[in-house]
Design an enzyme around this catalytic site. Sequence first.
Site, mmCIF file in Angstrom:
data_model
loop_
_atom_site.group_PDB
_atom_site.id
_atom_site.type_symbol
_atom_site.label_atom_id
_atom_site.label_comp_id
_atom_site.label_asym_id
_atom_site.label_seq_id
_atom_site.Cartn_x
_atom_site.Cartn_y
_atom_site.Cartn_z
ATOM 1 C CG LEU A 135 -1.595 -1.447 1.580
ATOM 2 C CD1 LEU A 135 -2.571 -0.934 2.668
ATOM 3 C CD2 LEU A 135 -2.372 -1.744 0.266
ATOM 4 N NE ARG A 136 4.426 0.875 -4.096
ATOM 5 C CZ ARG A 136 5.541 -0.041 -4.559
ATOM 6 N NH1 ARG A 136 6.380 -0.350 -3.641
ATOM 7 N NH2 ARG A 136 5.626 -0.297 -5.753
ATOM 8 C CG ASP A 159 3.955 -9.174 -6.118
ATOM 9 O OD1 ASP A 159 3.983 -8.429 -4.979
ATOM 10 O OD2 ASP A 159 5.062 -9.477 -6.881
ATOM 11 C CG HIS A 178 5.813 1.675 -9.388
ATOM 12 N ND1 HIS A 178 6.660 2.062 -8.413
ATOM 13 C CD2 HIS A 178 5.848 0.222 -9.751
ATOM 14 C CE1 HIS A 178 7.295 0.845 -8.156
ATOM 15 N NE2 HIS A 178 6.818 0.012 -8.949
#
Lengths: 326, 426
Positions: free
Chosen positions: B64-65, B307, B311
């Site tokens: 999820l960054r 996965d 970005h």
Amino acid sequence: MPSNSIQLDDNGKLRHFLSIEGLNQTILNEILDTADSFTSVTDRTIKKVPILRGKTVANLFFETSTRTRSTFELAEQRLSADILSLNVTTSATVKGESLLDTLQNLEAMQIDMFVIRHQNSGSAHFFAQHVRPGVSVLNAGDGQHEHPTQAMLDMYTIRHHKQDFSSLRVAIVGDILHSRVARSQIHALNLLNTAEIRVIAPRTLLPMDTESLGVSVYEDLEQGLEGVDVIIMLRLQKERMRGALLPSEKEYFRKFGLSQERLKLAKPDAIVMHPGPANRGVEIESSVMDGNQSVILQQVGFGISVRMAVMSMIVGQSGLQSGGDA
Amino acid sequence: MSLQIMNGQVVNPLEMTVVKTDLFLQDGKIVGLGSAPKSFKAEQTIDAADHWVLPGLIDCQARLRDPGEPEKANIESETKAAIENGITSLCIPPDTQPPIDNSATVELIHHRNEMFGHQAQVYPIGALTRGLGGEQLSNMASLRANGCIAFSNAKVPLANNLVQRRAMDYAGGQHSLVIIQPLDHDLLANGCAHEGAVATRLGLPAIPEAAETAALAKDIELVAQTGARTHFGQLSSARSVDMVRRAKAKGLPITADCAIHQLFLTDHDIGNFDSNMFTIPPLRSQYDRDALREGVADGTIDCLCSDHQPHEVDAKLKPFPSAEPGISGLDTLLPLALRLVEEDVLPLADLIAKLTLNPTTIMGLPGGRIGIDEVADLIIVDPDSHWVCSASNFVSKGKNTPFEGWDFHGSLTHTLVAGNVVYEAR
């Protein structure tokens, strides 16, 4: 092949020059024929034609180069282009500017054609996908992918000496794995219907499934040289020892160095080529390099005509018919 | 709150059945299957005729960054993407910035999900070693007490085998699951594409299968040594499937997943240096893809995951080897999975088990089941709807997809979390 579309326009003419793969025999022959007409220009006292007059060409070298860059610049000058040469290893991208920003900033300066060398495979395609319509990209070497003008000047050299590809056996010797030159040469030789293409290298310098490129693979130099018409030696970079790909330069020369003795295994009139810069005593013995079967220096000279040919075809002119003398 | 879902084809992964029946939900749970319990009075009714009703999906590997890379995504954006794509639970690897190696980060993640999240459960996977550094064990017991469901070193394999052995011993000793993405960094080197004819032709630095299998062989041996229950994530090669199959046959406590994109794409899809096809592990050969599908079908591969690696645009706007690896996968997990049924890889109930029951069983999570007293995290799918994938319609903040333009069958109509409709397609 996906690479077909981007380099050619709807009429099958060159728009960019990115890779030999995706081109066809007609275009390759046209490049060679056009280069022929420019070889005469190079021999004149006034070595200029106005084909690129009023056009600006930017040479963007993200990797160092002597030969390729200087022959590109000479070719551009002889076509009367305005030239902007940037050594990008020392410029803005080092300061953090993205590759695309660098390109777009230059585009804003009304560049018509980019000659680009970059360390990433696929970078030439990347640039071509992002330039404005009407702006052309010439690949001067992208990573380990292709170096198409080098391959064309090699084809020109071979044709100069041997004429018909369909009866030729050509051996490419050395670091195939890392060589963009080898990949371009193999595609070009195949498109020109070369009878047999051999690559000769230790297994550590061969990529996986090398045969899939359309070559036969030899891991023994002497077997591979048997009866060939053309020997192309590739440069062995010193980093390869550090990467555990080879034990030593000495051992490499013992197994894969081209000596006078080994040269005798090839046809008596075989020519020896090298894209340069060569390591004397590592991949090639000095006496072979300077010997009478070597055409290595000729290759450099032909590089100018071939690059003139490619650039003039991109701007829509084949040879001198519409250019005339300056 | 009470709700009934009528006439749906209910996919039950526990019983491996697809049966037309009604579901009755109350107070966040399933209280009736087929018939309503006494005195049940529905406040809301959903007619699911000709639709599939299944447990909400559990994605056992999604980034999820958050915290650390807001330019790529965050908990708010990605839990929204999950919910609107039928994923009700997300297991997140510890390579956030900072990594999930301390209780404060775990609390931060839980807090952010409560504050900004869109109802999806977020389950942090703790770091196996501090800072993912591979030297010192993390405080696994504390992390676990704070909600870490398992321990992993994410994409940073342990260089020291002794540390790895001890980490597995320690985790195993407290009955925690160890998750390993098998990867040998020496063999990976600077590679960016599967070692084969495509990488050879394109001159792309290549990644051999052994970058995965050499690590996997060692990891399996350490499972045999330590007995630590271990889950292998994101397998990519035929030889790995074979190794896991044999290790399972020996009775080792091993499970495995693979990323859903590996079942559809191969290195040939790199085409003209398409950086959206750049993944680690790389897209491999047709042979590997077929072997992975076989592994999915015969149960060697227990779970499928997205996965998910969202970005920002710039991360992919570079020449292939310089681009950042990974696929934004939340928006395509369900439709790709359904395609496996269409392509006869496995039956619907088996497939759904790999996205629900199996991950919850392996990770020890609630949900993933349809039965009395089970949590009412459910989704409803219209199997006949047809649509074309476009990144511009992605809910995820990451638009990096290799599936642009793909035709999909089956789309989500409802997502329910704890018995409440949290998403309804317009």
